[in-house]
Design an enzyme around this catalytic site. Sequence first.
Site, short mmCIF file in Angstrom:
data_model
loop_
_atom_site.label_atom_id
_atom_site.label_comp_id
_atom_site.label_asym_id
_atom_site.label_seq_id
_atom_site.Cartn_x
_atom_site.Cartn_y
_atom_site.Cartn_z
N GLU A 87 -25.32 8.76 116.45
CA GLU A 87 -25.43 9.83 117.45
C GLU A 87 -26.91 10.17 117.67
OE1 GLU A 87 -22.66 13.10 117.25
OE2 GLU A 87 -24.20 14.53 117.83
N SER A 130 -25.48 15.83 113.10
CA SER A 130 -24.62 14.70 112.75
C SER A 130 -25.33 13.38 113.03
CB SER A 130 -23.34 14.74 113.59
OG SER A 130 -22.61 15.88 113.24
N ARG A 172 -21.32 12.57 124.12
CA ARG A 172 -22.70 12.44 123.59
C ARG A 172 -23.51 11.39 124.36
NH1 ARG A 172 -20.72 16.09 122.24
NH2 ARG A 172 -20.22 16.87 120.18
C1 LIG Z 1 -28.29 21.69 112.35
C2 LIG Z 1 -27.97 20.90 113.59
C3 LIG Z 1 -26.73 21.02 114.19
C4 LIG Z 1 -26.43 20.30 115.36
N1 LIG Z 1 -25.21 20.46 115.92
C5 LIG Z 1 -24.91 19.78 117.04
C6 LIG Z 1 -23.64 19.95 117.67
O1 LIG Z 1 -22.80 20.72 117.23
N2 LIG Z 1 -23.39 19.25 118.80
C7 LIG Z 1 -24.31 18.39 119.33
O2 LIG Z 1 -24.03 17.78 120.38
N3 LIG Z 1 -25.52 18.21 118.77
C8 LIG Z 1 -25.85 18.88 117.65
N4 LIG Z 1 -27.07 18.71 117.05
C9 LIG Z 1 -28.02 17.74 117.63
C10 LIG Z 1 -29.03 18.35 118.60
O3 LIG Z 1 -29.27 19.70 118.30
C11 LIG Z 1 -28.56 18.29 120.04
O4 LIG Z 1 -28.27 16.99 120.41
C12 LIG Z 1 -29.63 18.86 120.98
O5 LIG Z 1 -29.02 19.06 122.23
C13 LIG Z 1 -30.87 18.00 121.14
O6 LIG Z 1 -31.84 18.73 121.87
P1 LIG Z 1 -33.40 18.58 121.60
O7 LIG Z 1 -34.12 19.39 122.60
O8 LIG Z 1 -33.74 18.86 120.18
O9 LIG Z 1 -33.61 17.04 121.92
P2 LIG Z 1 -34.55 15.98 121.21
O10 LIG Z 1 -34.04 15.69 119.84
O11 LIG Z 1 -35.97 16.37 121.32
O12 LIG Z 1 -34.29 14.72 122.14
C14 LIG Z 1 -33.02 14.15 122.29
C15 LIG Z 1 -33.06 13.17 123.45
O13 LIG Z 1 -33.26 13.89 124.65
C16 LIG Z 1 -34.42 13.45 125.35
N5 LIG Z 1 -35.01 14.61 126.01
C17 LIG Z 1 -35.25 15.84 125.49
N6 LIG Z 1 -35.73 16.68 126.44
C18 LIG Z 1 -35.79 15.96 127.60
C19 LIG Z 1 -36.20 16.25 128.94
N7 LIG Z 1 -36.67 17.45 129.32
N8 LIG Z 1 -36.12 15.27 129.86
C20 LIG Z 1 -35.65 14.04 129.53
N9 LIG Z 1 -35.27 13.70 128.28
C21 LIG Z 1 -35.33 14.65 127.32
C22 LIG Z 1 -35.29 12.80 124.28
O14 LIG Z 1 -36.14 11.83 124.85
C23 LIG Z 1 -34.24 12.20 123.37
O15 LIG Z 1 -33.80 10.96 123.85
C24 LIG Z 1 -27.40 19.43 115.91
C25 LIG Z 1 -28.67 19.31 115.30
C26 LIG Z 1 -28.96 20.04 114.16
C27 LIG Z 1 -30.32 19.91 113.54
#
Ligand SMILES: Cc1cc2nc3c(=O)[nH]c(=O)nc-3n(C[C@H](O)[C@H](O)[C@H](O)COP(=O)(O)OP(=O)(O)OC[C@H]3O[C@@H](n4cnc5c(N)ncnc54)[C@H](O)[C@@H]3O)c2cc1C
Length: 308
Positions: free
Chosen positions: A304, A213, A161
């Site tokens: 996380e 999480s 992570r």
């Molecule tokens: C129901 C649910 C289940 C989930 N299950 C999992 C799981 O099984 N495993 C897991 O690892 N995670 C899980 N997550 C967490 C999350 O979905 C992941 O971490 C996901 O990859 C985050 O992506 P995001 O685009 O929403 O990022 P965001 O939440 O928008 O951002 C996360 C980070 O990434 C950065 N970021 C985003 N896009 C860019 C870009 N283009 N360039 C630079 N920085 C960027 C942001 O600045 C921030 O620091 C879950 C979330 C939910 C709601």
Amino acid sequence: MLIEENILLKNFNTFKIGGPARFFTTIKDLKDIEELIDFIEKNKIEFFILGGGSNLLIKDEGFDGIIIKPAFDYVNYFEDGTVIVGSSKNMPELVFEACNLGYKGLEWAGGLPGTIGGAIVNNAGCFGFEIKDLVLEVSAINLKNKIFKVFKKEDCEFEYRNSFFKKNNEWLITEIKLKLEPGFDKNELLKIMYEKINYRKEKHPLEYPNIGSIFKNLKLNDLNEELIELARKDNVIRGDKIPAAYFIEKAGLKGRQIGGAKISEKHANFIINVGNASAKDVLSLIELTKEEVKNKFKINLDLEIKIL
Ligand SMILES: Cc1cc2nc3c(=O)[nH]c(=O)nc-3n(C[C@H](O)[C@H](O)[C@H](O)COP(=O)(O)OP(=O)(O)OC[C@H]3O[C@@H](n4cnc5c(N)ncnc54)[C@H](O)[C@@H]3O)c2cc1C
């Protein structure tokens, strides 16, 4: 490039929490980045890159800077299994398309929300897989010095992570090159993908807004023998880790509620928004969880999620 003002951020994350951003812009074209950097420098403001907002707790006071939302969502599939994808591509869409084309590798990510860019930053993973296993290259631009770089996998410093990009948030990821395996039976791949989606529906509290999480799982190496033995007896050791949910549940915290924020009864590592939760409610519940788990087991839970 359109820069909007006073945009409510609760509409841009899966928790439905958070105050306004002073400025907000969507980047559709790399040409806009020059203008964006000038705007940041001229106004001497902070910036934050937003993906799908599925891993973010945004504070009630909002963000006194500019939120940058990349909008690069193209995908190109090549015959040798290489896939070139824009960083804002929605993960569930990407997983479905890849499986549906018979490209193997992403099925485990069925039901993982957010964008591929966010998945790279977090090195998202589940069911024993991590996105890093599929990465060949990541292209990004540094919003402080305008340097554009293609990062080889080794330069991405992927860990559990974590990644180079999580530690260096001035880099805006534009594009990712993945390596999948072409030529598989799409029905087989889609079947696995739907199994993962259904597993999540059953185990995760998807009925309520949440951000996945809250705490990282605990590495066996960081725990004492007594705790490992306890987890072994309860059969909850997964690979080299023990789920944080195990300790939260054992501390009796399932169902605990502060304001509109509640520790899910379905999965103890999820906080759910049961009705107009504020970021303050969530932060208080996080503090309470850390404290009670520390008192009971002498372990420190690590976040996380990202707090903005
Ligand atoms: C129901 C649910 C289940 C989930 N299950 C999992 C799981 O099984 N495993 C897991 O690892 N995670 C899980 N997550 C967490 C999350 O979905 C992941 O971490 C996901 O990859 C985050 O992506 P995001 O685009 O929403 O990022 P965001 O939440 O928008 O951002 C996360 C980070 O990434 C950065 N970021 C985003 N896009 C860019 C870009 N283009 N360039 C630079 N920085 C960027 C942001 O600045 C921030 O620091 C879950 C979330 C939910 C709601």
